[in-house]
Scaffold this active site. Sequence first.
Site, PDB file in Angstrom:
ATOM      1  NE  ARG A  29       0.210   1.187   3.683  1.00  0.00           N
ATOM      2  CZ  ARG A  29       1.123   1.974   4.204  1.00  0.00           C
ATOM      3  NH1 ARG A  29       2.392   1.558   4.310  1.00  0.00           N
ATOM      4  NH2 ARG A  29       0.837   3.182   4.613  1.00  0.00           N
TER       5      ARG A  29
ATOM      6  CB  ALA B 239       0.782   6.847  -4.017  1.00  0.00           C
TER       7      ALA B 239
ATOM      8  CG  ASP C 188      -3.381   9.595   0.568  1.00  0.00           C
ATOM      9  OD1 ASP C 188      -3.434   9.973   1.755  1.00  0.00           O
ATOM     10  OD2 ASP C 188      -3.060   8.442   0.224  1.00  0.00           O
TER      11      ASP C 188
ATOM     12  CG  ASN D 175      -2.238  12.502   5.131  1.00  0.00           C
ATOM     13  OD1 ASN D 175      -1.872  11.595   4.384  1.00  0.00           O
ATOM     14  ND2 ASN D 175      -1.797  12.617   6.357  1.00  0.00           N
ATOM     15  CE  LYS D 176      -5.580   6.783   5.742  1.00  0.00           C
ATOM     16  NZ  LYS D 176      -4.644   5.698   5.694  1.00  0.00           N
TER      17      LYS D 176
END
Lengths: 375, 375
Positions: free
Chosen positions: A53, A55, A248, A258-259
């Site tokens: 996982r 990118a 991301d 982002n998360k």
Amino acid sequence: MLVDGKQMRPIWREKESTSVRVIDQRILPHELVVVDLNTVEDIIRAIKEMYVRGAPLIGVAGAYGVYLAALNVKGEAGGLGDIKEACDRIKQARPTAVNLGWAVDRVLEKINRIGNPSERVHAALKEAENIAEMEAENCRKIGENGLVLIEEISRNNGGNPVNILTHCNAGWLACIEYGTATAPIYAAFNKGVDVHVWVDETRPLNQGSRLTAWELAKHGVKHTVITDNAGGHLMQHGMVDMVIVGTDRTTCTGDVANKIGTYLKALAAKDNGVPFYVALPSSTFDWNLRDGIAEIPIEERDPDEVRFVHGLSEGSLRRVLVPPEQSAAANYAFDVTPARLVTGFITERGICRASEADIRKLFPEKFNTEAVDVN
Amino acid sequence: MLVDGKQMRPIWREKESTSVRVIDQRILPHELVVVDLNTVEDIIRAIKEMYVRGAPLIGVAGAYGVYLAALNVKGEAGGLGDIKEACDRIKQARPTAVNLGWAVDRVLEKINRIGNPSERVHAALKEAENIAEMEAENCRKIGENGLVLIEEISRNNGGNPVNILTHCNAGWLACIEYGTATAPIYAAFNKGVDVHVWVDETRPLNQGSRLTAWELAKHGVKHTVITDNAGGHLMQHGMVDMVIVGTDRTTCTGDVANKIGTYLKALAAKDNGVPFYVALPSSTFDWNLRDGIAEIPIEERDPDEVRFVHGLSEGSLRRVLVPPEQSAAANYAFDVTPARLVTGFITERGICRASEADIRKLFPEKFNTEAVDVN
């Protein structure tokens, strides 16, 4: 980076075999399981089921997939048609991962005019390795650029460790080498700067407590796992010197996806005057987006990721159900932190403030508009 | 409140026996286990090992403890000395719980001039029940006062449900009846207002996903469990109409100590214009403190609460280890939300803004200084 004293990456080719090997990240931190991937189907499964996982790593895995496709059609007549068909299937393994399509296409481009099957295999492998090296080199530069910020805090810190808070895993496990958010931390640690990392556990999938803590422990970096709820309290009490997170997708105006939970930490950092940095390779900027909150779609994932927690129980990996069986759960995977809360971006090309004008100065070639006075 | 259609409290006396019964809250939500407490030692164990938790409930459990002390020395000569000694031991079960000492002393005060043992038992029981009723009545009034806010949002909501976010469990399980943060929600639901609750899971002990979700499910209130990371994203996208939380201690200037993570939600509420209310009985105000962040000590609890997660696995209750065995963890239990982030307080006496002037207007008798013009 180091794992029990030996250099390791999350994906590599064995010298004596044709296999591609990956760390199965679903099982970390309790077991380090390395999986051999020998076919395109193996690569697709590893991407789909999240053995790999992050990118950059997904892109590199896809690139190695093209190599395996070329390898496995080697003896056949023609073959290029089969390879192209395999590439399409690899790209479908995670359709929203921008890096995957880009890396697969890049390898395919290198081999699609080579008629000799074994030359094709060689060229595909070389290009997959090139992409991996490029990702590693970008992260190395991010580390070098971010190191300056940590060294400056260290100089002003009166001999105390530099306390850095991070959210999720933007480490080497996601990025071949160094990581993005972790790159400045590893660079500082390797140079002998006294650093300590507050690791947000990062619910629901606990990539912080499972992966970032594992990376830091294996490399020997001091760290403490905290709940996602704790960062605000730590910042209020002067226990965080800076925050570094990954992303991301970031708009050209500086809004950061982002998360989930990143936004809450950015608010606390702003409220307490703690510098909040986002580390990213320039490939993560989306040059077409201007309003992150309105324009970046937020993935909703399986509610079971919220309802169940995975871990080690009496020597076995198990999952436990936390809320009542009948209670609904929702699982928003990302959030968007507005540029006004971001102190700066740490990129492979240097550091800039989170404004379009400053991003433009660092990456002028990405802006296709007429010249604008950015001061 | 309702559990499978029947009224239930977290502590009660059985009509046909002398036992005190409590819900074992450690095991919720996966099993509803009721435990009989027959001795002072039983009460102490239930408080120490957190069968019961939440300030009002701990106080009431202590009060019932004095009743059991009186009951068990009934036949002996003297007895009052033994009862006093038992009271001291009960108060030591959780020394920092202000309500515990207060409730135990209040029952002891009622019986310490009664010579007849059976009259003493009767008086102790009656006073314990009085304290329970007083706590329930305060919560009922909090509900009534907070209902007005929810009804107002509902009127302006165009037929959509009122989305309320809450953190931790400030429900009836902690408070005999209604709860504090949940009281306005139950009042609205019982009156037919369409409400939906976003339940923060509330790491590390998951009191939100374990207890608040269970309460709401049993009473029939619509709710969705979310990670503690999710609230900011929901507020950015207009999916939260108001936040209501409880508090463990609030200064007379309006700074709010509550479960860790509350501060982060308050920041997000402020950033998105979402009303952020704190529901509390006036006994939770600390009239002597003026600066919550500087003056309220924050308990650090066992790091294992962060490292392990409890839940149901294949029909059994288990705990799983999430981070690497060797990684350190820190467990700050509470944080302080500054008054500037709080929209208002919902108390048994009414609603006020989070400023000393407004708190003073509602509780003038608590301020022993000379009259001050509070406008």
